[in-house]
Design an enzyme around this catalytic site. Structure first.
Site, PDB file in Angstrom:
ATOM      1  N   LYS A 122       0.873  -1.187   0.000  1.00 36.94           N
ATOM      2  CA  LYS A 122       0.000   0.000   0.000  1.00 36.94           C
ATOM      3  C   LYS A 122       0.900   1.224   0.000  1.00 36.94           C
ATOM      4  O   LYS A 122       2.046   1.157   0.456  1.00 36.94           O
ATOM      5  CB  LYS A 122      -0.882   0.010   1.253  1.00 36.94           C
ATOM      6  CG  LYS A 122      -2.108   0.871   1.158  1.00 36.94           C
ATOM      7  CD  LYS A 122      -3.263   0.184   0.448  1.00 36.94           C
ATOM      8  CE  LYS A 122      -4.420   1.102   0.187  1.00 36.94           C
ATOM      9  NZ  LYS A 122      -5.601   0.407  -0.297  1.00 36.94           N
ATOM     10  N   ASP A 162      -6.976   4.325  -4.645  1.00 37.44           N
ATOM     11  CA  ASP A 162      -7.646   4.193  -3.341  1.00 37.44           C
ATOM     12  C   ASP A 162      -8.268   5.573  -3.098  1.00 37.44           C
ATOM     13  O   ASP A 162      -8.465   6.345  -4.057  1.00 37.44           O
ATOM     14  CB  ASP A 162      -6.654   3.785  -2.238  1.00 37.44           C
ATOM     15  CG  ASP A 162      -7.348   3.414  -0.916  1.00 37.44           C
ATOM     16  OD1 ASP A 162      -7.938   2.331  -0.849  1.00 37.44           O
ATOM     17  OD2 ASP A 162      -7.310   4.203   0.047  1.00 37.44           O
TER      18      ASP A 162
HETATM   19  P1  NDP Z   1     -12.854   7.810  -3.050  1.00 40.47           P
HETATM   20  O1  NDP Z   1     -11.785   8.795  -2.823  1.00 40.47           O
HETATM   21  O2  NDP Z   1     -13.365   7.586  -4.428  1.00 40.47           O
HETATM   22  O3  NDP Z   1     -14.108   8.124  -2.120  1.00 40.47           O
HETATM   23  C1  NDP Z   1     -13.974   8.194  -0.730  1.00 40.47           C
HETATM   24  C2  NDP Z   1     -15.286   8.678  -0.141  1.00 40.47           C
HETATM   25  O4  NDP Z   1     -15.232   8.584   1.278  1.00 40.47           O
HETATM   26  C3  NDP Z   1     -15.556  10.141  -0.455  1.00 40.47           C
HETATM   27  O5  NDP Z   1     -16.948  10.329  -0.498  1.00 40.47           O
HETATM   28  C4  NDP Z   1     -14.928  10.852   0.743  1.00 40.47           C
HETATM   29  O6  NDP Z   1     -15.471  12.132   1.006  1.00 40.47           O
HETATM   30  C5  NDP Z   1     -15.289   9.905   1.866  1.00 40.47           C
HETATM   31  N1  NDP Z   1     -14.285  10.019   2.932  1.00 40.47           N
HETATM   32  C6  NDP Z   1     -12.956   9.795   2.827  1.00 40.47           C
HETATM   33  N2  NDP Z   1     -12.337  10.023   3.987  1.00 40.47           N
HETATM   34  C7  NDP Z   1     -13.313  10.389   4.844  1.00 40.47           C
HETATM   35  C8  NDP Z   1     -13.325  10.759   6.203  1.00 40.47           C
HETATM   36  N3  NDP Z   1     -12.189  10.790   6.929  1.00 40.47           N
HETATM   37  N4  NDP Z   1     -14.519  11.068   6.775  1.00 40.47           N
HETATM   38  C9  NDP Z   1     -15.674  11.027   6.042  1.00 40.47           C
HETATM   39  N5  NDP Z   1     -15.724  10.699   4.744  1.00 40.47           N
HETATM   40  C10 NDP Z   1     -14.565  10.379   4.160  1.00 40.47           C
HETATM   41  O7  NDP Z   1     -12.298   6.425  -2.427  1.00 40.47           O
HETATM   42  P2  NDP Z   1     -12.810   4.945  -2.689  1.00 40.47           P
HETATM   43  O8  NDP Z   1     -14.271   4.926  -2.917  1.00 40.47           O
HETATM   44  O9  NDP Z   1     -11.907   4.324  -3.663  1.00 40.47           O
HETATM   45  O10 NDP Z   1     -12.467   4.261  -1.272  1.00 40.47           O
HETATM   46  C11 NDP Z   1     -13.408   4.190  -0.190  1.00 40.47           C
HETATM   47  C12 NDP Z   1     -13.000   3.085   0.767  1.00 40.47           C
HETATM   48  O11 NDP Z   1     -12.950   1.830   0.077  1.00 40.47           O
HETATM   49  C13 NDP Z   1     -11.607   3.248   1.411  1.00 40.47           C
HETATM   50  O12 NDP Z   1     -11.635   2.695   2.696  1.00 40.47           O
HETATM   51  C14 NDP Z   1     -10.720   2.376   0.515  1.00 40.47           C
HETATM   52  O13 NDP Z   1      -9.555   1.947   1.173  1.00 40.47           O
HETATM   53  C15 NDP Z   1     -11.672   1.225   0.252  1.00 40.47           C
HETATM   54  N6  NDP Z   1     -11.362   0.407  -0.913  1.00 40.47           N
HETATM   55  C16 NDP Z   1     -11.284   0.963  -2.155  1.00 40.47           C
HETATM   56  C17 NDP Z   1     -11.010   0.166  -3.250  1.00 40.47           C
HETATM   57  C18 NDP Z   1     -11.015   0.693  -4.630  1.00 40.47           C
HETATM   58  O14 NDP Z   1     -10.946  -0.130  -5.566  1.00 40.47           O
HETATM   59  N7  NDP Z   1     -11.129   1.976  -4.871  1.00 40.47           N
HETATM   60  C19 NDP Z   1     -10.701  -1.274  -3.080  1.00 40.47           C
HETATM   61  C20 NDP Z   1     -10.911  -1.764  -1.733  1.00 40.47           C
HETATM   62  C21 NDP Z   1     -11.190  -0.934  -0.705  1.00 40.47           C
HETATM   63  P3  NDP Z   1     -14.603  13.443   0.630  1.00 40.47           P
HETATM   64  O15 NDP Z   1     -14.611  13.507  -0.841  1.00 40.47           O
HETATM   65  O16 NDP Z   1     -15.299  14.572   1.303  1.00 40.47           O
HETATM   66  O17 NDP Z   1     -13.220  13.203   1.207  1.00 40.47           O
END
Ligand code: NDP
Length: 449
Positions: A122, A162
């Protein structure tokens, strides 16, 4: 506290999220270690918690005003026993070594569960892409890659996206890698379709989580049809979770970002999801705008001082946390149970804290931990690597079919491992043990390296 957890805490006392991840895995695999004393003798726990390599570097770049900015870059190469390191890059101001070590540690077992040959890694940076221009994001990504390129490669370490790293960032990162190395290789996954990407990769994590939920429900002869679902986040994982839930006849009613959340009792329809995709992926706006456009929805600002998250306090059947780590605490978990939720399926990594996990297990919810439930993303990344090696592209149907099969197989392995160790239906224990055994047996075969 187990000996290994004590060792990790003494060594790196500030890495809270890493302690949390180690504690959960080590507690689950204790019966395996007890049954196989040879693993303890080979110092498997001590070796697993120590990354094979950590790279940390300075990323200087120039913003649109001509000011010099300095961020910190990281790559954790955690365990390469079963294949090249594989795992995403996260760009978010909260990123630090402890968070990336927790993510890399989880990734090792998750990747092993997929049945594909991928080690765990990571990386990322404390760079915040929010509010930056495309030009600034490009300059940052290029400077980040000016160091990272030395440490990665199609057969060494293959990063992906991510939080904060989507198609735009991967394009900029890959472009600079290609220039520096003078080679076009499958060094990244999540690439654009016309330069080596795979169909279904953007959808894979969300779709995979919903397939996993359907498998869990099938064990109780139920389906997603007609189920009301709470979804958090509004990024990649949340968007495609909602898309697949709609295809399966469920009704998603919530979405969030770090500023707040919306609750749409009438349901988030295909048309409303298209609005969210445009809002988040193109205009990069806030979820609040959803409630301004659709009067069926209510919006509430996030309150970081509150002891619970109101998103988890609505009547529903299922919950899909898809934003970030520790977004469900004990109080949130109790609210979910009180409101009738029978299934929690984690699209995000470690979104539930240990108190919350305890409540889900105590109330016998169908609880799919992220390590198993969100493995669809890295699985299709593995399939992207295979297509790149063969220099061909599979159809959408073919990739989706393979994704479904992989999620089914992860579900079966977790259930079987849980039953074999006397905890039937416990997907946390099952996923940890199944992933652990695969990695550890490879480490034993390869000797002390
Ligand atoms: P994105 O950046 O596309 O979206 C993240 C979302 O979560 C946004 O809506 C963001 O809001 C919100 N968010 C992030 N940090 C916080 C926080 N501290 N408090 C509240 N809201 C938050 O990321 P992904 O959708 O790719 O990832 C989401 C989760 O899924 C993570 O845990 C990631 O590790 C996990 N994941 C992702 C994979 C992938 O293929 N993308 C694979 C496996 C797991 P804002 O825009 O306001 O920050």
């Amino acid at each position: 506290m187990s000996e290994i957890l004590e060792h990790v805490k003494n060594r790196d006392p500030q890495e809270r999220e890493f302690h949390q991840a180690v504690s959960e895995v080590m507690e689950s695999v204790k019966p395996v270690l007890d049954r196989n004393p040879i693993y303890r003798k080979a110092k498997i726990p001590e070796r697993l918690v120590e990354p094979e390599r950590v790279v940390m570097f300075r990323v200087p770049w120039v913003d649109d005003q001509g000011n010099i900015q300095v961020n910190r870059g990281f790559r954790i190469q955690m365990n390469g026993a079963i294949g090249p390191y594989k795992g995403g890059l996260r760009f978010h101001p909260s990123v630090n070594l402890g968070i990336l070590k927790f993510l890399a540690f989880e990734q090792v077992f998750k990747n092993a569960l997929t049945t594909l040959p991928m080690g765990g890694g990571k990386g990322g940076s404390d760079f915040n892409p929010k509010g930056k221009s495309d030009n600034e994001v490009m300059h940052f990504c290029h400077n980040f890659m000016c160091e990272l390129f030395r440490h990665i490669g199609a057969d060494t370490d293959v990063p992906a996206g991510d939080i904060g790293v989507g198609a735009r960032e991967i394009g900029f990162l890959f472009g600079m890698y290609k220039k520096l190395r003078n080679e076009f290789s499958g060094v990244f996954t999540g690439k654009g379709l016309n330069w080596g990407g795979s169909l279904i990769r953007p959808e894979a994590t969300g779709y995979g989580a919903v397939y996993f939920a359907a498998e869990m429900l099938a064990t109780r002869s139920q389906s997603l049809e007609g189920k009301v679902c709470l979804v958090s986040g509004s990024g990649n994982v949340a968007q495609y979770t909602v898309e697949k839930l709609l295809q399966m006849g469920a009704t998603p009613v919530t979405l969030s970002d770090s500023s707040g959340y919306i609750y749409d009792e009438a349901g988030i329809t295909r048309e409303k999801l298209d609005f969210v995709m445009q809002l988040k992926n193109v205009r990069r706006g806030r979820i609040k705008e959803y409630a301004e456009k659709y009067k069926t929805a209510a919006y509430q600002d996030a309150d970081p001082t509150a002891d619970h998250n109101p998103l988890w306090d609505h009547k529903a059947d299922c919950a899909f946390p898809s934003a970030t780590q520790n977004e469900i605490n004990g109080k949130d978990a109790a609210n979910l149970v009180k409101n009738g939720v029978k299934l929690v399926c984690e699209g995000a990594n470690m979104p539930t804290d240990p108190d919350g996990v305890h409540i889900f297990l105590e109330h016998k919810l169908l609880y799919g931990p992220g390590k198993a439930a969100n493995a669809g993303g890295v699985s299709v990344s593995g399939l992207e690597m295979t297509q790149n090696s063969m220099r061909l592209s599979w159809t959408r149907e073919e990739v989706d079919q393979r994704l479904k099969m992989i999620m089914k197989s992860i579900h079966t392995s977790a259930l079987e491992a849980a039953a074999a160790y006397g905890q039937p239906g416990n997907y946390v224990v099952g996923a940890n043990i199944a992933g652990f055994l695969k990695v550890v047996d490879a480490m034993m075969d390869q000797g002390v390296v």
